[in-house]
Design a protein around this motif. Sequence first.
Motif, PDB file in Angstrom:
ATOM      1  N   LEU A   1     -43.959  -8.666  16.850  1.00 20.88           N
ATOM      2  CA  LEU A   1     -43.883  -9.984  17.476  1.00 20.88           C
ATOM      3  C   LEU A   1     -42.439 -10.418  17.726  1.00 20.88           C
ATOM      4  O   LEU A   1     -42.118 -10.939  18.801  1.00 20.88           O
ATOM      5  N   LEU A   2     -41.556 -10.187  16.764  1.00 20.38           N
ATOM      6  CA  LEU A   2     -40.151 -10.575  16.945  1.00 20.38           C
ATOM      7  C   LEU A   2     -39.474  -9.747  18.030  1.00 20.38           C
ATOM      8  O   LEU A   2     -38.727 -10.277  18.861  1.00 20.38           O
ATOM      9  N   THR A   3     -39.734  -8.458  18.045  1.00 19.54           N
ATOM     10  CA  THR A   3     -39.154  -7.598  19.082  1.00 19.54           C
ATOM     11  C   THR A   3     -39.733  -7.960  20.450  1.00 19.54           C
ATOM     12  O   THR A   3     -39.011  -7.996  21.455  1.00 19.54           O
ATOM     13  N   GLY A   4     -41.020  -8.259  20.487  1.00 22.92           N
ATOM     14  CA  GLY A   4     -41.647  -8.696  21.726  1.00 22.92           C
ATOM     15  C   GLY A   4     -41.077 -10.016  22.226  1.00 22.92           C
ATOM     16  O   GLY A   4     -40.876 -10.205  23.425  1.00 22.92           O
ATOM     17  N   LEU A   5     -40.800 -10.935  21.304  1.00 24.09           N
ATOM     18  CA  LEU A   5     -40.181 -12.209  21.695  1.00 24.09           C
ATOM     19  C   LEU A   5     -38.820 -11.989  22.341  1.00 24.09           C
ATOM     20  O   LEU A   5     -38.475 -12.652  23.322  1.00 24.09           O
ATOM     21  N   ALA A   6     -38.051 -11.060  21.806  1.00 26.29           N
ATOM     22  CA  ALA A   6     -36.750 -10.750  22.399  1.00 26.29           C
ATOM     23  C   ALA A   6     -36.930 -10.207  23.814  1.00 26.29           C
ATOM     24  O   ALA A   6     -36.189 -10.582  24.734  1.00 26.29           O
TER      25      ALA A   6
ATOM     26  N   ALA B   1     -48.586  -6.014   7.706  1.00 28.84           N
ATOM     27  CA  ALA B   1     -47.902  -7.312   7.827  1.00 28.84           C
ATOM     28  C   ALA B   1     -46.495  -7.151   8.399  1.00 28.84           C
ATOM     29  O   ALA B   1     -46.150  -7.828   9.381  1.00 28.84           O
ATOM     30  N   PRO B   2     -45.648  -6.260   7.858  1.00 29.16           N
ATOM     31  CA  PRO B   2     -44.325  -6.100   8.482  1.00 29.16           C
ATOM     32  C   PRO B   2     -44.404  -5.492   9.881  1.00 29.16           C
ATOM     33  O   PRO B   2     -43.576  -5.807  10.735  1.00 29.16           O
ATOM     34  N   ALA B   3     -45.397  -4.650  10.141  1.00 25.12           N
ATOM     35  CA  ALA B   3     -45.566  -4.092  11.489  1.00 25.12           C
ATOM     36  C   ALA B   3     -45.803  -5.213  12.489  1.00 25.12           C
ATOM     37  O   ALA B   3     -45.220  -5.241  13.579  1.00 25.12           O
ATOM     38  N   VAL B   4     -46.653  -6.155  12.118  1.00 23.60           N
ATOM     39  CA  VAL B   4     -46.968  -7.292  12.988  1.00 23.60           C
ATOM     40  C   VAL B   4     -45.731  -8.163  13.211  1.00 23.60           C
ATOM     41  O   VAL B   4     -45.423  -8.551  14.344  1.00 23.60           O
ATOM     42  N   VAL B   5     -45.011  -8.468  12.151  1.00 27.76           N
ATOM     43  CA  VAL B   5     -43.819  -9.315  12.261  1.00 27.76           C
ATOM     44  C   VAL B   5     -42.765  -8.653  13.148  1.00 27.76           C
ATOM     45  O   VAL B   5     -42.201  -9.288  14.051  1.00 27.76           O
ATOM     46  N   ILE B   6     -42.509  -7.385  12.928  1.00 28.99           N
ATOM     47  CA  ILE B   6     -41.510  -6.668  13.728  1.00 28.99           C
ATOM     48  C   ILE B   6     -41.948  -6.602  15.196  1.00 28.99           C
ATOM     49  O   ILE B   6     -41.140  -6.824  16.103  1.00 28.99           O
TER      50      ILE B   6
ATOM     51  N   GLY C   1     -32.676  -2.528  19.065  1.00 29.41           N
ATOM     52  CA  GLY C   1     -33.513  -3.551  19.680  1.00 29.41           C
ATOM     53  C   GLY C   1     -34.791  -3.034  20.305  1.00 29.41           C
ATOM     54  O   GLY C   1     -35.731  -3.800  20.510  1.00 29.41           O
ATOM     55  N   SER C   2     -34.843  -1.747  20.621  1.00 30.38           N
ATOM     56  CA  SER C   2     -36.032  -1.204  21.290  1.00 30.38           C
ATOM     57  C   SER C   2     -36.591   0.031  20.601  1.00 30.38           C
ATOM     58  O   SER C   2     -37.764   0.077  20.246  1.00 30.38           O
ATOM     59  N   TYR C   3     -35.748   1.026  20.425  1.00 28.41           N
ATOM     60  CA  TYR C   3     -36.241   2.319  19.977  1.00 28.41           C
ATOM     61  C   TYR C   3     -36.697   2.309  18.514  1.00 28.41           C
ATOM     62  O   TYR C   3     -37.814   2.711  18.205  1.00 28.41           O
ATOM     63  N   VAL C   4     -35.832   1.841  17.632  1.00 30.52           N
ATOM     64  CA  VAL C   4     -36.176   1.819  16.201  1.00 30.52           C
ATOM     65  C   VAL C   4     -37.388   0.916  15.925  1.00 30.52           C
ATOM     66  O   VAL C   4     -38.297   1.330  15.205  1.00 30.52           O
ATOM     67  N   PRO C   5     -37.448  -0.304  16.489  1.00 28.50           N
ATOM     68  CA  PRO C   5     -38.653  -1.109  16.248  1.00 28.50           C
ATOM     69  C   PRO C   5     -39.933  -0.428  16.727  1.00 28.50           C
ATOM     70  O   PRO C   5     -40.977  -0.554  16.087  1.00 28.50           O
TER      71      PRO C   5
ATOM     72  N   LEU D   1     -45.942  -4.374  22.643  1.00 27.40           N
ATOM     73  CA  LEU D   1     -45.570  -4.970  21.352  1.00 27.40           C
ATOM     74  C   LEU D   1     -46.445  -6.168  21.002  1.00 27.40           C
ATOM     75  O   LEU D   1     -46.638  -6.470  19.822  1.00 27.40           O
ATOM     76  N   PHE D   2     -46.963  -6.867  21.983  1.00 26.27           N
ATOM     77  CA  PHE D   2     -47.873  -7.979  21.715  1.00 26.27           C
ATOM     78  C   PHE D   2     -49.313  -7.494  21.548  1.00 26.27           C
ATOM     79  O   PHE D   2     -50.095  -8.102  20.814  1.00 26.27           O
ATOM     80  N   VAL D   3     -49.674  -6.420  22.211  1.00 25.98           N
ATOM     81  CA  VAL D   3     -51.044  -5.907  22.130  1.00 25.98           C
ATOM     82  C   VAL D   3     -51.303  -5.240  20.779  1.00 25.98           C
ATOM     83  O   VAL D   3     -52.412  -5.338  20.245  1.00 25.98           O
ATOM     84  N   ILE D   4     -50.310  -4.591  20.207  1.00 30.33           N
ATOM     85  CA  ILE D   4     -50.510  -3.935  18.900  1.00 30.33           C
ATOM     86  C   ILE D   4     -50.956  -4.948  17.843  1.00 30.33           C
ATOM     87  O   ILE D   4     -51.982  -4.738  17.182  1.00 30.33           O
ATOM     88  N   PRO D   5     -50.261  -6.079  17.631  1.00 27.13           N
ATOM     89  CA  PRO D   5     -50.763  -7.066  16.664  1.00 27.13           C
ATOM     90  C   PRO D   5     -52.115  -7.650  17.073  1.00 27.13           C
ATOM     91  O   PRO D   5     -52.955  -7.929  16.209  1.00 27.13           O
ATOM     92  N   LEU D   6     -52.331  -7.829  18.366  1.00 30.27           N
ATOM     93  CA  LEU D   6     -53.614  -8.336  18.845  1.00 30.27           C
ATOM     94  C   LEU D   6     -54.743  -7.398  18.413  1.00 30.27           C
ATOM     95  O   LEU D   6     -55.779  -7.847  17.905  1.00 30.27           O
ATOM     96  N   LEU D   7     -54.533  -6.110  18.581  1.00 28.34           N
ATOM     97  CA  LEU D   7     -55.550  -5.137  18.166  1.00 28.34           C
ATOM     98  C   LEU D   7     -55.695  -5.074  16.648  1.00 28.34           C
ATOM     99  O   LEU D   7     -56.815  -5.033  16.137  1.00 28.34           O
ATOM    100  N   ILE D   8     -54.582  -5.074  15.948  1.00 29.83           N
ATOM    101  CA  ILE D   8     -54.641  -5.026  14.482  1.00 29.83           C
ATOM    102  C   ILE D   8     -55.459  -6.208  13.958  1.00 29.83           C
ATOM    103  O   ILE D   8     -56.344  -6.048  13.117  1.00 29.83           O
ATOM    104  N   GLY D   9     -55.147  -7.396  14.451  1.00 30.72           N
ATOM    105  CA  GLY D   9     -55.892  -8.580  14.027  1.00 30.72           C
ATOM    106  C   GLY D   9     -57.362  -8.501  14.394  1.00 30.72           C
ATOM    107  O   GLY D   9     -58.235  -8.874  13.607  1.00 30.72           O
ATOM    108  N   THR D  10     -57.641  -8.006  15.578  1.00 27.86           N
ATOM    109  CA  THR D  10     -59.034  -7.867  16.019  1.00 27.86           C
ATOM    110  C   THR D  10     -59.798  -6.907  15.123  1.00 27.86           C
ATOM    111  O   THR D  10     -60.933  -7.192  14.721  1.00 27.86           O
ATOM    112  N   TRP D  11     -59.190  -5.780  14.778  1.00 27.72           N
ATOM    113  CA  TRP D  11     -59.872  -4.798  13.905  1.00 27.72           C
ATOM    114  C   TRP D  11     -60.171  -5.424  12.544  1.00 27.72           C
ATOM    115  O   TRP D  11     -61.239  -5.209  11.980  1.00 27.72           O
TER     116      TRP D  11
END
Length: 172
Positions: free
Chosen positions: A149-154, A142-147, A111-115, A54-64
């Motif tokens: 990061l928030l799910t990863g924080l949990a 943008a919502p993919a990244v927010v979801i 908390g896990s599956y739907v996100p 969940l943290f790597v997906i936004p990392l890659l999106i931002g990198t691309w």
Amino acid sequence: MAGYESHLWFEFALAIVGAAAVLSGLLFVAMSINIERIMGIVTLPTRGAGTLVLFVIPLLIGTWILIPEQSSMMLGVELVATGLLGGGLLLRLNRPSKRAEQETWGVWLLGSYVPSIVVALLAVLGGITLIADRGGGLYWVAPAVVIALLTGLAGAWVMLVEILREDPHWEF
């Protein structure tokens, strides 16, 4: 048409790369501090891996997005690939057999599956609409990244705090 011009998303991409990198580091610290407890509970190593994805997906999106002078077509392909690969990993890691006993089905589902599904679908949708040059483009990521990061924080919270409780409540 800002959703199709990646150079306009530079600051957003820079922020999410930084946030995702810091949160990945937090996760590694949390897991290393609590490694004995984590390894002692059969579902937690998999949950930690899912949180890392969940943290790597936004990392890659931002990198691309930060790659200079990249075509929208290539960025779209990278987003689709990231969504499909990341989503596939998340769905495998968050499958029903990996649900912790402390989690109710509803908490696990929301908390896990739907996100996992939503993050993957939004990244893929962002890539497809970027390739098609219509339908929203980068506004879907943008919502993919927010979801993510928030799910990863949990998940990181569970690895850092909840597993230390005598009676853990893993409602995240």
